[in-house]
Design an enzyme around this catalytic site. Structure first.
Site, PDB file in Angstrom:
ATOM      1  N   GLY A   1      -6.883  -9.068   1.950  1.00  0.00           N
ATOM      2  CA  GLY A   1      -6.444  -7.655   1.610  1.00  0.00           C
ATOM      3  C   GLY A   1      -7.876  -7.271   0.624  1.00  0.00           C
ATOM      4  O   GLY A   1      -8.912  -6.461   1.618  1.00  0.00           O
ATOM      5  N   GLY A   2      -7.085  -6.597  -0.660  1.00  0.00           N
ATOM      6  CA  GLY A   2      -8.239  -6.056  -1.517  1.00  0.00           C
ATOM      7  C   GLY A   2      -9.772  -7.033  -1.441  1.00  0.00           C
ATOM      8  O   GLY A   2     -10.306  -5.924  -1.432  1.00  0.00           O
TER       9      GLY A   2
ATOM     10  N   GLY B   1      -1.523  -8.375  -3.225  1.00  0.00           N
ATOM     11  CA  GLY B   1      -1.921  -7.454  -3.603  1.00  0.00           C
ATOM     12  C   GLY B   1      -1.582  -7.425  -5.510  1.00  0.00           C
ATOM     13  O   GLY B   1      -1.881  -6.274  -6.344  1.00  0.00           O
TER      14      GLY B   1
ATOM     15  N   HIS C   1       2.987  -8.543   9.897  1.00  0.00           N
ATOM     16  CA  HIS C   1       2.727  -8.202   7.914  1.00  0.00           C
ATOM     17  C   HIS C   1       3.793  -7.723   7.104  1.00  0.00           C
ATOM     18  O   HIS C   1       4.388  -6.980   7.752  1.00  0.00           O
ATOM     19  CB  HIS C   1       1.096  -7.210   8.108  1.00  0.00           C
ATOM     20  CG  HIS C   1       0.448  -7.237   6.375  1.00  0.00           C
ATOM     21  ND1 HIS C   1       1.485  -6.880   5.388  1.00  0.00           N
ATOM     22  CD2 HIS C   1      -0.423  -7.742   6.096  1.00  0.00           C
ATOM     23  CE1 HIS C   1       1.210  -7.023   4.243  1.00  0.00           C
ATOM     24  NE2 HIS C   1      -0.283  -7.846   4.472  1.00  0.00           N
TER      25      HIS C   1
ATOM     26  N   SER D   1      -3.743 -12.784  -2.223  1.00  0.00           N
ATOM     27  CA  SER D   1      -4.955 -12.454  -3.624  1.00  0.00           C
ATOM     28  C   SER D   1      -6.069 -13.617  -2.901  1.00  0.00           C
ATOM     29  O   SER D   1      -5.866 -14.079  -4.147  1.00  0.00           O
ATOM     30  CB  SER D   1      -3.380 -12.547  -4.467  1.00  0.00           C
ATOM     31  OG  SER D   1      -3.248 -11.262  -4.993  1.00  0.00           O
TER      32      SER D   1
ATOM     33  N   GLU E   1       1.867 -16.075   3.391  1.00  0.00           N
ATOM     34  CA  GLU E   1       1.771 -15.070   2.958  1.00  0.00           C
ATOM     35  C   GLU E   1       2.743 -14.627   2.069  1.00  0.00           C
ATOM     36  O   GLU E   1       3.606 -14.093   2.465  1.00  0.00           O
ATOM     37  CB  GLU E   1       1.029 -13.651   3.105  1.00  0.00           C
ATOM     38  CG  GLU E   1      -0.526 -13.527   4.484  1.00  0.00           C
ATOM     39  CD  GLU E   1      -0.569 -12.195   4.508  1.00  0.00           C
ATOM     40  OE1 GLU E   1      -2.317 -12.057   3.490  1.00  0.00           O
ATOM     41  OE2 GLU E   1      -0.430 -10.823   4.837  1.00  0.00           O
TER      42      GLU E   1
ATOM     43  N   ASN F   1      -8.616  -8.062   6.220  1.00  0.00           N
ATOM     44  CA  ASN F   1      -7.076  -6.568   6.385  1.00  0.00           C
ATOM     45  C   ASN F   1      -7.627  -5.422   5.274  1.00  0.00           C
ATOM     46  O   ASN F   1      -7.440  -5.283   4.486  1.00  0.00           O
ATOM     47  CB  ASN F   1      -5.826  -7.061   6.540  1.00  0.00           C
ATOM     48  CG  ASN F   1      -4.837  -6.102   6.416  1.00  0.00           C
ATOM     49  OD1 ASN F   1      -5.096  -5.115   6.890  1.00  0.00           O
ATOM     50  ND2 ASN F   1      -3.798  -6.787   5.928  1.00  0.00           N
ATOM     51  N   TRP F   2      -8.866  -4.747   6.040  1.00  0.00           N
ATOM     52  CA  TRP F   2      -8.945  -3.567   5.323  1.00  0.00           C
ATOM     53  C   TRP F   2      -7.464  -2.872   5.258  1.00  0.00           C
ATOM     54  O   TRP F   2      -7.681  -1.398   4.442  1.00  0.00           O
ATOM     55  CB  TRP F   2      -9.675  -2.808   5.886  1.00  0.00           C
ATOM     56  CG  TRP F   2     -10.832  -2.829   5.765  1.00  0.00           C
ATOM     57  CD1 TRP F   2     -11.633  -4.167   5.301  1.00  0.00           C
ATOM     58  CD2 TRP F   2     -12.190  -1.904   5.656  1.00  0.00           C
ATOM     59  NE1 TRP F   2     -12.719  -4.161   5.000  1.00  0.00           N
ATOM     60  CE2 TRP F   2     -13.024  -3.201   5.087  1.00  0.00           C
ATOM     61  CE3 TRP F   2     -12.418  -0.738   6.222  1.00  0.00           C
ATOM     62  CZ2 TRP F   2     -14.455  -2.577   5.140  1.00  0.00           C
ATOM     63  CZ3 TRP F   2     -13.969  -0.265   6.099  1.00  0.00           C
ATOM     64  CH2 TRP F   2     -14.787  -1.462   5.231  1.00  0.00           C
ATOM     65  N   LYS F   3      -6.432  -2.541   5.831  1.00  0.00           N
ATOM     66  CA  LYS F   3      -4.755  -1.474   6.040  1.00  0.00           C
ATOM     67  C   LYS F   3      -5.463  -0.499   6.028  1.00  0.00           C
ATOM     68  O   LYS F   3      -6.376  -0.305   7.248  1.00  0.00           O
ATOM     69  CB  LYS F   3      -4.636  -1.948   4.144  1.00  0.00           C
ATOM     70  CG  LYS F   3      -3.761  -3.862   3.810  1.00  0.00           C
ATOM     71  CD  LYS F   3      -3.417  -3.615   2.789  1.00  0.00           C
ATOM     72  CE  LYS F   3      -3.718  -4.880   2.848  1.00  0.00           C
ATOM     73  NZ  LYS F   3      -2.071  -5.245   1.309  1.00  0.00           N
TER      74      LYS F   3
ATOM     75  N   GLU G   1       4.385  -6.134   4.655  1.00  0.00           N
ATOM     76  CA  GLU G   1       3.942  -4.284   4.851  1.00  0.00           C
ATOM     77  C   GLU G   1       4.285  -3.419   6.226  1.00  0.00           C
ATOM     78  O   GLU G   1       5.828  -2.987   5.470  1.00  0.00           O
ATOM     79  CB  GLU G   1       2.696  -4.129   4.755  1.00  0.00           C
ATOM     80  CG  GLU G   1       1.826  -4.154   3.245  1.00  0.00           C
ATOM     81  CD  GLU G   1       0.833  -4.488   2.937  1.00  0.00           C
ATOM     82  OE1 GLU G   1       0.232  -3.499   3.690  1.00  0.00           O
ATOM     83  OE2 GLU G   1       0.414  -4.516   1.646  1.00  0.00           O
TER      84      GLU G   1
HETATM   85  C1  PEP Z   1      -2.623  -8.853   2.650  1.00  0.00           C
HETATM   86  O1  PEP Z   1      -2.461  -8.417   2.663  1.00  0.00           O
HETATM   87  O2  PEP Z   1      -2.618  -9.461   4.046  1.00  0.00           O
HETATM   88  C2  PEP Z   1      -3.690  -9.392   1.277  1.00  0.00           C
HETATM   89  C3  PEP Z   1      -3.580 -10.901   1.200  1.00  0.00           C
HETATM   90  O3  PEP Z   1      -3.308  -8.873   1.023  1.00  0.00           O
HETATM   91  P1  PEP Z   1      -4.420  -9.320  -0.586  1.00  0.00           P
HETATM   92  O4  PEP Z   1      -5.583 -10.185   0.072  1.00  0.00           O
HETATM   93  O5  PEP Z   1      -5.408  -7.780  -1.909  1.00  0.00           O
HETATM   94  O6  PEP Z   1      -3.455  -9.595  -1.238  1.00  0.00           O
END
Ligand code: PEP
Length: 246
Positions: free
Chosen positions: A227-228, A167, A91, A206, A161, A8-10, A93
């Site tokens: 994500g990251g 993050g 999500h 994470s 999640e 997920n590049w957001k 967010e």
């Molecule tokens: C996400 O936002 O779906 C996610 C899993 O982010 P991260 O891996 O950066 O925690």
């Protein structure tokens, strides 16, 4: 079940970063036993889709109507038209910042199906909810409210999640992930029968090259939403490799 590792590049990625998509795609091709996807900004989908055959390209968000007077919005049909194969819904967010409700998310799931897109439906508790002993009730409540009645394993996956793990570099214990995924599996089977055991349940929050092997070895962890660590091939590939070895 084949594992799915989805990035997920957001709100990250300009046209100049398309070469990062290319290097991620080249890297994941070494692990054909794992399904991989990258959900990128809508502006990049047309340039990326079709060019990178070893990995599904997806979008992240859309308006649930197919078309109409919704200035600034795009529809699921438009994402599919640009070449997207999947999307992310629910999500945390978007639940937090855009106030999306379970009913909104259910509507978006149906819009995804209407447009022929697969969907990754996210659920997860906040830290306060976990501390209050309500994590499972919150997650199962989100699942019940946002999963449509005609959900099927061929087009929908669930991603657990924990909001506090996104993050932050923090992850739940193996026991907590195991218990939550078992509870989600139980709810899916109770509601959808045999097909409930075929619906993938991803873990997200994470996940990285250091912790992926232990997370992906947990029963009913059928992949990861990343994500990251999905922004660069050298961070994403170790997770795909761990999925291949799991
Ligand atoms: C996400 O936002 O779906 C996610 C899993 O982010 P991260 O891996 O950066 O925690």
């Amino acid at each position: 079940m084949r594992k799915l590792i989805a990035g997920n590049w957001k709100m990250n990625g300009l046209l100049a970063e398309l070469e990062d998509v290319a290097s991620i795609c080249e890297a994941v091709a070494a692990h054909p036993s794992v399904d991989t996807a990258l959900c990128i900004p809508a502006t990049l989908i047309r340039s990326a889709a079709g060019r990178f055959a070893d990995m599904a390209i997806g979008g992240q968000d859309w308006h649930m109507a197919a078309s109409g007077a919704h200035t600034g919005c795009i529809s699921a049909e438009m994402l599919a038209d640009a070449g997207a194969k999947l999307t992310i819904i629910g999500h945390s967010e978007r639940r937090a910042a855009q106030g999306e409700s379970d009913a909104d998310i259910r509507g978006k799931a149906l819009a995804a199906k209407r447009a022929g897109l697969a969907a990754i439906l996210c659920v997860g508790e906040t830290e306060a909810e976990r501390d209050a002993g309500r994590a499972e009730a919150v997650v199962l409540g989100q699942l019940e409210g946002s999963m449509p009645d005609d959900a099927a394993s061929e087009w929908i996956s669930v991603a657990y999640e924990p909001v506090w793990a996104i993050g932050t570099g923090r992850i739940p214990s193996v026991e907590d992930v195991k218990a939550m995924h078992a509870a989600i599996r139980g709810a899916l089977v109770a509601r959808f029968g045999t097909d409930g055991s075929n619906i993938r349940i991803l873990y997200g929050g994470s996940m990285n090259g250091d912790n992926a092997a232990s997370l992906l070895a947990i029963p009913d962890v059928d992949g990861g939403l990343i994500g990251g660590a999905s922004l660069k091939a050298d961070k994403f590939l170790p997770i795909v490799a761990a999925a291949a070895a799991a």
